[in-house]
Motif scaffolding. Sequence first.
Motif, PDB file in Angstrom:
ATOM      1  N   LEU B  42       0.865  -1.192   0.000  1.00 29.88           N
ATOM      2  CA  LEU B  42       0.000   0.000   0.000  1.00 29.88           C
ATOM      3  C   LEU B  42       0.894   1.233   0.000  1.00 29.88           C
ATOM      4  N   THR B  43       0.668   2.117  -0.975  1.00 26.98           N
ATOM      5  CA  THR B  43       1.447   3.350  -1.030  1.00 26.98           C
ATOM      6  C   THR B  43       0.497   4.504  -1.316  1.00 26.98           C
ATOM      7  N   GLY B  44       1.032   5.703  -1.230  1.00 28.82           N
ATOM      8  CA  GLY B  44       0.200   6.870  -1.501  1.00 28.82           C
ATOM      9  C   GLY B  44      -1.009   6.874  -0.588  1.00 28.82           C
ATOM     10  N   ASN B  45      -2.146   7.322  -1.103  1.00 35.06           N
ATOM     11  CA  ASN B  45      -3.306   7.420  -0.223  1.00 35.06           C
ATOM     12  C   ASN B  45      -3.891   6.048   0.132  1.00 35.06           C
ATOM     13  N   ALA B  46      -3.459   5.000  -0.548  1.00 35.99           N
ATOM     14  CA  ALA B  46      -3.942   3.654  -0.213  1.00 35.99           C
ATOM     15  C   ALA B  46      -3.428   3.160   1.127  1.00 35.99           C
ATOM     16  N   VAL B  47      -2.433   3.822   1.723  1.00 35.40           N
ATOM     17  CA  VAL B  47      -1.980   3.411   3.062  1.00 35.40           C
ATOM     18  C   VAL B  47      -3.129   3.554   4.067  1.00 35.40           C
ATOM     19  N   ASN B  48      -4.072   4.440   3.730  1.00 38.74           N
ATOM     20  CA  ASN B  48      -5.200   4.634   4.646  1.00 38.74           C
ATOM     21  C   ASN B  48      -6.105   3.405   4.726  1.00 38.74           C
ATOM     22  N   TYR B  49      -5.985   2.497   3.787  1.00 39.37           N
ATOM     23  CA  TYR B  49      -6.784   1.271   3.818  1.00 39.37           C
ATOM     24  C   TYR B  49      -6.480   0.433   5.055  1.00 39.37           C
ATOM     25  N   ALA B  50      -5.295   0.642   5.637  1.00 36.95           N
ATOM     26  CA  ALA B  50      -4.909  -0.163   6.794  1.00 36.95           C
ATOM     27  C   ALA B  50      -5.348   0.463   8.118  1.00 36.95           C
ATOM     28  N   VAL B  51      -5.969   1.620   8.046  1.00 38.35           N
ATOM     29  CA  VAL B  51      -6.411   2.300   9.277  1.00 38.35           C
ATOM     30  C   VAL B  51      -7.604   1.543   9.855  1.00 38.35           C
ATOM     31  N   LYS B  52      -7.495   1.213  11.143  1.00 40.20           N
ATOM     32  CA  LYS B  52      -8.468   0.287  11.706  1.00 40.20           C
ATOM     33  C   LYS B  52      -9.775   0.928  12.160  1.00 40.20           C
ATOM     34  N   THR B  53      -9.885   2.246  12.060  1.00 42.22           N
ATOM     35  CA  THR B  53     -11.113   2.902  12.526  1.00 42.22           C
ATOM     36  C   THR B  53     -12.048   3.301  11.383  1.00 42.22           C
ATOM     37  N   GLN B  54     -11.848   2.780  10.181  1.00 38.04           N
ATOM     38  CA  GLN B  54     -12.711   3.138   9.047  1.00 38.04           C
ATOM     39  C   GLN B  54     -14.138   2.664   9.310  1.00 38.04           C
ATOM     40  N   LYS B  55     -15.098   3.593   9.086  1.00 40.05           N
ATOM     41  CA  LYS B  55     -16.499   3.260   9.392  1.00 40.05           C
ATOM     42  C   LYS B  55     -17.411   3.833   8.304  1.00 40.05           C
ATOM     43  N   PRO B  56     -17.431   3.218   7.143  1.00 38.76           N
ATOM     44  CA  PRO B  56     -18.281   3.772   6.092  1.00 38.76           C
ATOM     45  C   PRO B  56     -19.753   3.526   6.420  1.00 38.76           C
ATOM     46  N   LYS B  57     -20.601   4.451   5.978  1.00 40.87           N
ATOM     47  CA  LYS B  57     -22.027   4.296   6.266  1.00 40.87           C
ATOM     48  C   LYS B  57     -22.770   3.882   5.005  1.00 40.87           C
ATOM     49  N   ALA B  58     -23.886   3.210   5.209  1.00 40.17           N
ATOM     50  CA  ALA B  58     -24.768   2.885   4.087  1.00 40.17           C
ATOM     51  C   ALA B  58     -25.311   4.187   3.506  1.00 40.17           C
ATOM     52  N   LEU B  59     -25.628   4.165   2.221  1.00 37.38           N
ATOM     53  CA  LEU B  59     -26.151   5.359   1.549  1.00 37.38           C
ATOM     54  C   LEU B  59     -27.467   5.025   0.866  1.00 37.38           C
ATOM     55  N   ASN B  60     -28.363   6.020   0.817  1.00 37.80           N
ATOM     56  CA  ASN B  60     -29.624   5.859   0.089  1.00 37.80           C
ATOM     57  C   ASN B  60     -29.756   6.985  -0.909  1.00 37.80           C
ATOM     58  N   PHE B  61     -30.185   6.630  -2.115  1.00 37.98           N
ATOM     59  CA  PHE B  61     -30.467   7.636  -3.145  1.00 37.98           C
ATOM     60  C   PHE B  61     -31.909   7.380  -3.568  1.00 37.98           C
ATOM     61  N   GLY B  62     -32.849   7.931  -2.847  1.00 44.98           N
ATOM     62  CA  GLY B  62     -34.241   7.533  -3.045  1.00 44.98           C
ATOM     63  C   GLY B  62     -34.323   6.057  -2.699  1.00 44.98           C
ATOM     64  N   SER B  63     -34.827   5.255  -3.636  1.00 45.53           N
ATOM     65  CA  SER B  63     -34.920   3.810  -3.367  1.00 45.53           C
ATOM     66  C   SER B  63     -33.620   3.090  -3.707  1.00 45.53           C
ATOM     67  N   GLY B  64     -32.668   3.770  -4.329  1.00 44.46           N
ATOM     68  CA  GLY B  64     -31.379   3.153  -4.649  1.00 44.46           C
ATOM     69  C   GLY B  64     -30.506   3.157  -3.414  1.00 44.46           C
ATOM     70  N   LYS B  65     -29.736   2.098  -3.237  1.00 40.98           N
ATOM     71  CA  LYS B  65     -28.972   1.993  -1.987  1.00 40.98           C
ATOM     72  C   LYS B  65     -27.549   1.478  -2.198  1.00 40.98           C
ATOM     73  N   ILE B  66     -26.699   1.882  -1.302  1.00 37.24           N
ATOM     74  CA  ILE B  66     -25.419   1.198  -1.097  1.00 37.24           C
ATOM     75  C   ILE B  66     -25.543   0.630   0.321  1.00 37.24           C
ATOM     76  N   PRO B  67     -25.987  -0.615   0.447  1.00 39.58           N
ATOM     77  CA  PRO B  67     -26.337  -1.120   1.779  1.00 39.58           C
ATOM     78  C   PRO B  67     -25.146  -1.545   2.638  1.00 39.58           C
ATOM     79  N   TYR B  68     -24.106  -2.086   1.996  1.00 40.09           N
ATOM     80  CA  TYR B  68     -23.008  -2.673   2.792  1.00 40.09           C
ATOM     81  C   TYR B  68     -21.641  -2.162   2.350  1.00 40.09           C
ATOM     82  N   PRO B  69     -21.412  -0.857   2.493  1.00 45.87           N
ATOM     83  CA  PRO B  69     -20.070  -0.394   2.107  1.00 45.87           C
ATOM     84  C   PRO B  69     -19.034  -1.157   2.920  1.00 45.87           C
ATOM     85  N   ASN B  70     -17.971  -1.555   2.255  1.00 47.52           N
ATOM     86  CA  ASN B  70     -17.020  -2.457   2.915  1.00 47.52           C
ATOM     87  C   ASN B  70     -16.042  -1.701   3.787  1.00 47.52           C
ATOM     88  N   LYS B  71     -15.574  -2.391   4.800  1.00 47.09           N
ATOM     89  CA  LYS B  71     -14.521  -1.837   5.665  1.00 47.09           C
ATOM     90  C   LYS B  71     -13.204  -2.387   5.108  1.00 47.09           C
TER      91      LYS B  71
END
Lengths: 136, 128, 110
Positions: B42-71
Motif C-alpha cells: 500500500l502506497t500513496g493514499n492507499a496506506v489509509n486502507y490499513a487504518v483500523k477505525t474506518q467506518k463507512p455508512k450505508a447510503l440511500n439515493f431515493g430507493s437506490g442503496k449502497i447497503p453494505y459499504p465495505n470496511k
Amino acid sequence: MSKTLNILLMDPPYESSNTATAFRIMESAINKGHNITVFAYEGATSLTLKHQKGHPNPVKDTTAAEEKHPLTKDFVTGLFGLAREKGTSFRWVNCGFCVDERGVGEWDEGPERGGPPQFAEMYKNADQTLIIPTSR
Amino acid sequence: MSKVLNIIDTAYRAHLEEQDDTSMWLIHAINNAGVENQSILLTGNAVNYAVKTQKPKALNFGSGKIPYPNKLHEDLQAMSKKGIKLFFLAGDVKDRGISQGDLIGEVEGIDRSSLADFVDDFDHIWRW
Amino acid sequence: MSKYLFIETRDPFERQDTVKLYGLINELSTKGHDVALFLTQNGVLATRKEAKVPLLPVILKEKNVAVYADDYSLEERGISTSDLVENIQVSGADTLVDLTMETGRKPVWY
C-alpha cells in the motif's frame, strides 16, 4: 520467437488514453507473431458492447457517416481478424461480474465470459502479464 | 513459484458502489484461484486502507442503496488470513499523520530507502 | 541483476509520485539493475529540454537506464525530436512490445 502476452485492462471506452495505447500494444504484438490474451475487468468490459454506435458531430458539423466515430468493439473485432490473418491467437475474456453489474453482456462474436479463474489460467500460461490499471 | 507484488496506490475509488476495492477483490479472487505467493504494498493514499477505525455508512439515493459499504481494513485482514502478505510504505503513512498504532496489526512497514531492494525480491510487479 | 520496464503515462507535474518513480528508477540503476523507462501519453510532457524535471537528466546519465519516448505521443503533442532532452530514444509500440516481452523484464504501468 512467438510468445504469449497476457494483458489486464480496466478503463471503460472513451475515458482514457490507456485504451488506445493498449490496443496499439496488442496490434504490434500480433504483427510480431505473438499471441495475446486479454482479461477485461471493470469498465473495460464495455469495450466490446455490441450496441455501440456512431453519431454525427454538430460541433464539427458532420453527419454520422462523415464523422466515422470509432467504436471500441470494432477494435476488438479487428484484432481477432488480424490474429487470424497472422496465424496467432487472440483471446478476449470479459469478467462476468463486471459485465453483469454494467449490463454489457451483449457482444459480437469473439469475446467470452469469464472471471478470476480465467485470469489465473491466462497468467500461468503467458510469458508475460501486463496490468494496465485504471487511469486516475 | 513466482512471487507477485501488487502495488495499490489509489484509494477510495469506486469502492462504494462496488462495495469492494476492485483491485483488492481481484487479488483475493485470483489467490483463491491459484495465483499464490502474492503480496500487497500500500502506497500513496492507499496506506489509509490499513487504518483500523474506518467506518463507512450505508447510503440511500431515493430507493437506490449502497447497503453494505465495505470496511477496507477488514478486507485486508481477510486477505492476510489467506496468506497474502501486506506491506505499507512508511513515509506515506507518516506524511498523512497516521501512526503505526492506527493501523491493523497485519501490515508491515517498508521504508522508502529499502523500496528498491524490496521490489526486487518479486518476479512480477503489478500496479493497480 | 534484474531488468525492469516502467511505462510512465503521467505528466510529472500532475502527481507527486511521478517524481518518486524517477527516484526509484535512479535507485534501482545505482544498484546495478537494468531499467527501461518508456514515456508515453502525458508522460512525454517531461521530455522537452526546458521542462523542469530535475531527475530526468540524472537518470538519463545512468549507464543502466534507457529512456524511450513514444513517437505517437510526441507527435500528438507537437513535440519534435529537436525539442527533446538529450539521450532520449524516440520509439513506438514495437519497441514497447519488445521490451515487455523480453525474458526476465518486469513491466510496471504507471
